[in-house]
Structure formats: structure tokens, C-alpha cells
Design a protein around this motif. Sequence first.
Motif, mmCIF file in Angstrom:
data_model
loop_
_atom_site.group_PDB
_atom_site.id
_atom_site.type_symbol
_atom_site.label_atom_id
_atom_site.label_comp_id
_atom_site.label_asym_id
_atom_site.label_seq_id
_atom_site.Cartn_x
_atom_site.Cartn_y
_atom_site.Cartn_z
ATOM 1 N N GLY A 1 -12.457 -9.427 0.490
ATOM 2 C CA GLY A 1 -11.542 -8.271 1.582
ATOM 3 C C GLY A 1 -10.681 -9.368 2.039
ATOM 4 N N ALA A 2 -10.523 -10.325 2.044
ATOM 5 C CA ALA A 2 -9.277 -11.224 2.437
ATOM 6 C C ALA A 2 -8.618 -11.622 1.405
ATOM 7 N N VAL A 3 -8.668 -11.241 0.448
ATOM 8 C CA VAL A 3 -8.333 -11.511 -1.119
ATOM 9 C C VAL A 3 -7.292 -9.771 -0.621
ATOM 10 N N GLY A 4 -8.827 -9.078 -0.799
ATOM 11 C CA GLY A 4 -8.056 -7.380 -0.477
ATOM 12 C C GLY A 4 -7.101 -7.517 0.101
ATOM 13 N N SER A 5 -7.183 -8.163 1.731
ATOM 14 C CA SER A 5 -5.610 -8.046 2.399
ATOM 15 C C SER A 5 -4.693 -8.442 1.718
ATOM 16 N N VAL A 6 -4.372 -9.528 1.324
ATOM 17 C CA VAL A 6 -3.626 -10.136 0.643
ATOM 18 C C VAL A 6 -2.933 -9.591 0.118
ATOM 19 N N ALA A 7 -3.064 -8.777 -1.164
ATOM 20 C CA ALA A 7 -3.530 -8.366 -2.382
ATOM 21 C C ALA A 7 -2.647 -6.571 -1.534
ATOM 22 N N LEU A 8 -2.774 -6.244 -0.379
ATOM 23 C CA LEU A 8 -2.357 -5.071 0.483
ATOM 24 C C LEU A 8 -1.270 -5.817 0.346
ATOM 25 N N ASN A 9 -1.164 -6.571 0.889
ATOM 26 C CA ASN A 9 0.085 -6.736 1.988
ATOM 27 C C ASN A 9 1.133 -7.156 0.984
ATOM 28 N N VAL A 10 0.523 -8.135 -0.446
ATOM 29 C CA VAL A 10 1.873 -8.234 -1.087
ATOM 30 C C VAL A 10 2.676 -7.020 -1.582
ATOM 31 N N VAL A 11 1.761 -6.234 -2.531
ATOM 32 C CA VAL A 11 2.186 -4.607 -2.597
ATOM 33 C C VAL A 11 3.210 -4.092 -1.743
ATOM 34 N N THR A 12 2.439 -4.074 -0.441
ATOM 35 C CA THR A 12 3.816 -3.708 0.780
ATOM 36 C C THR A 12 5.009 -3.674 0.817
ATOM 37 N N TYR A 13 5.485 -5.408 0.928
ATOM 38 C CA TYR A 13 6.136 -6.256 0.935
ATOM 39 C C TYR A 13 7.035 -5.655 -0.762
ATOM 40 N N LEU A 14 6.806 -5.860 -1.641
ATOM 41 C CA LEU A 14 7.203 -5.638 -2.671
ATOM 42 C C LEU A 14 7.699 -3.945 -2.589
ATOM 43 N N ASP A 15 7.422 -3.419 -2.181
ATOM 44 C CA ASP A 15 7.370 -1.940 -1.753
ATOM 45 C C ASP A 15 8.945 -1.761 -0.402
ATOM 46 N N MET A 16 8.850 -2.706 0.316
ATOM 47 C CA MET A 16 10.173 -2.695 0.680
ATOM 48 C C MET A 16 11.067 -2.973 0.508
ATOM 49 N N ALA A 17 10.579 -4.509 -0.187
ATOM 50 C CA ALA A 17 11.688 -5.058 -1.619
ATOM 51 C C ALA A 17 12.289 -4.040 -1.920
ATOM 52 N N LEU A 18 11.676 -3.437 -2.806
ATOM 53 C CA LEU A 18 12.757 -2.188 -4.293
ATOM 54 C C LEU A 18 13.339 -1.059 -3.815
ATOM 55 N N ARG A 19 11.784 -0.301 -2.631
ATOM 56 C CA ARG A 19 13.031 0.401 -1.945
ATOM 57 C C ARG A 19 14.036 0.614 -0.824
ATOM 58 N N ALA A 20 13.712 -1.141 -0.019
ATOM 59 C CA ALA A 20 14.632 -1.289 1.106
ATOM 60 C C ALA A 20 14.122 -0.452 2.934
ATOM 61 N N ARG A 21 13.215 -0.313 2.203
ATOM 62 C CA ARG A 21 12.834 0.204 3.363
ATOM 63 C C ARG A 21 12.146 -0.429 4.678
ATOM 64 N N PRO A 22 12.242 -0.022 5.568
ATOM 65 C CA PRO A 22 12.230 -0.692 6.837
ATOM 66 C C PRO A 22 10.455 -1.222 7.347
ATOM 67 N N ALA A 23 10.630 -2.090 7.659
ATOM 68 C CA ALA A 23 9.045 -2.075 7.884
ATOM 69 C C ALA A 23 7.777 -1.387 8.821
ATOM 70 N N SER A 24 6.866 -1.329 8.763
ATOM 71 C CA SER A 24 6.370 -0.575 9.650
ATOM 72 C C SER A 24 6.136 -1.304 11.098
ATOM 73 N N ASN A 25 5.998 -0.345 11.624
ATOM 74 C CA ASN A 25 5.752 -1.207 13.522
ATOM 75 C C ASN A 25 4.562 -0.371 14.194
ATOM 76 N N THR A 26 3.633 0.187 13.208
ATOM 77 C CA THR A 26 2.008 1.133 13.389
ATOM 78 C C THR A 26 0.948 -0.636 14.332
ATOM 79 N N PRO A 27 1.405 -1.543 13.092
ATOM 80 C CA PRO A 27 0.223 -2.418 13.656
ATOM 81 C C PRO A 27 0.479 -3.309 15.381
ATOM 82 N N GLU A 28 1.994 -3.440 15.777
ATOM 83 C CA GLU A 28 2.600 -3.556 16.916
ATOM 84 C C GLU A 28 1.882 -2.424 17.544
ATOM 85 N N GLU A 29 2.234 -1.152 17.671
ATOM 86 C CA GLU A 29 1.209 -0.108 18.187
ATOM 87 C C GLU A 29 0.444 -0.342 18.779
ATOM 88 N N SER A 30 -0.406 -0.805 17.270
ATOM 89 C CA SER A 30 -1.944 -0.743 17.949
ATOM 90 C C SER A 30 -2.345 -2.301 18.425
#
Length: 150
Positions: free
Chosen positions: A7-36
Motif C-alpha cells: 500500500g505504501a509503494v502504491g501510494s508513491v506510484a499514485l502520487n508520482v502519476v498525479t504529479y506527472l499529470d499536474m506537470a504535463l497539463r499544468a493543472r493546480p494541486a487539489s485542495n481536497t487533502p487540506e480540506e479533509s
Amino acid sequence: MDGAIAGAVGSVALNVVTYLDMALRARPASNTPEESAQRLAEMLHVGLGPEDRAANRRSGLGPLLGYATGVLSGAALTLTGSRRLPGPVAAGLFGAVAMLASDGTLTALGVTDPRRWSRTDWLTDIVPHLAYGVAAVATLGQLSRGRHRR
């Protein structure tokens, strides 16, 4: 323990894919973690301090909640015997359960409503969770193979 590691390794993979998406599409970070983090603190009647410090605490607690969800999802799935499933099925199941745990929590806290998501929103959520599943299942496989070689 294997499931928590997966699960920890999966979480790292999820974050890597998310940050790649942010970099490629120039999209902002989600604020849902902080809201949670804010909503959980309110529900538990835990003060996060003055606003300048509370904002920093939310920034730290939000991602930690995500890692906790990923680690616990991996551990729970491993306990169910899902590692005996074929790899692609297990990867899809791991990803779906992690997504359900994450999005279910966000929905229960009132942070988001998946019924209002666009197709792009769904893809932005599904793809990283599939990466989670693939990485978690691959990690479980490696851990099992390493144990059998001894």
C-alpha cells in the motif's frame, strides 16, 4: 505487513502519476487533502492552532491522510486473500478499493461530490488509482517471491 508495504509503494506510484499529470497539463494541486484534514480536525474537536500555523498543519496532514488510506487499503486487501487473484484483476481491485476508500472518505466529509465530477475529473482520479493497484500488486509479488527464495 506485506499489504501495508504494498500500500505504501502504491501510494508513491499514485502520487508520482498525479504529479506527472499536474506537470504535463499544468493543472493546480487539489485542495481536497487540506480540506479533509480541516474537516477531520473539526469533527474530532482538535484545534490546529492560529490560522498561519493551521494552514501549514493542514498542508502536512492532508497528504499523510492519503498515505494512511493507501497503507491501510493495501493491508486490508491482502488480508482478504486477494493476492491469489490474477495480476490484472488484483491490480484493478486494489486500485478500485483505494479509490473507494479515498473518495468515500472525501464524500462523507462533504469535501467533494463525485456525482458532480466531469469526465476529466473521473480520469484524473481513476488513472492514479490504477497506478496504485499495479504498484501494490507488483510489490506483493516481489515480496512473495523473495520469501520463497529463502
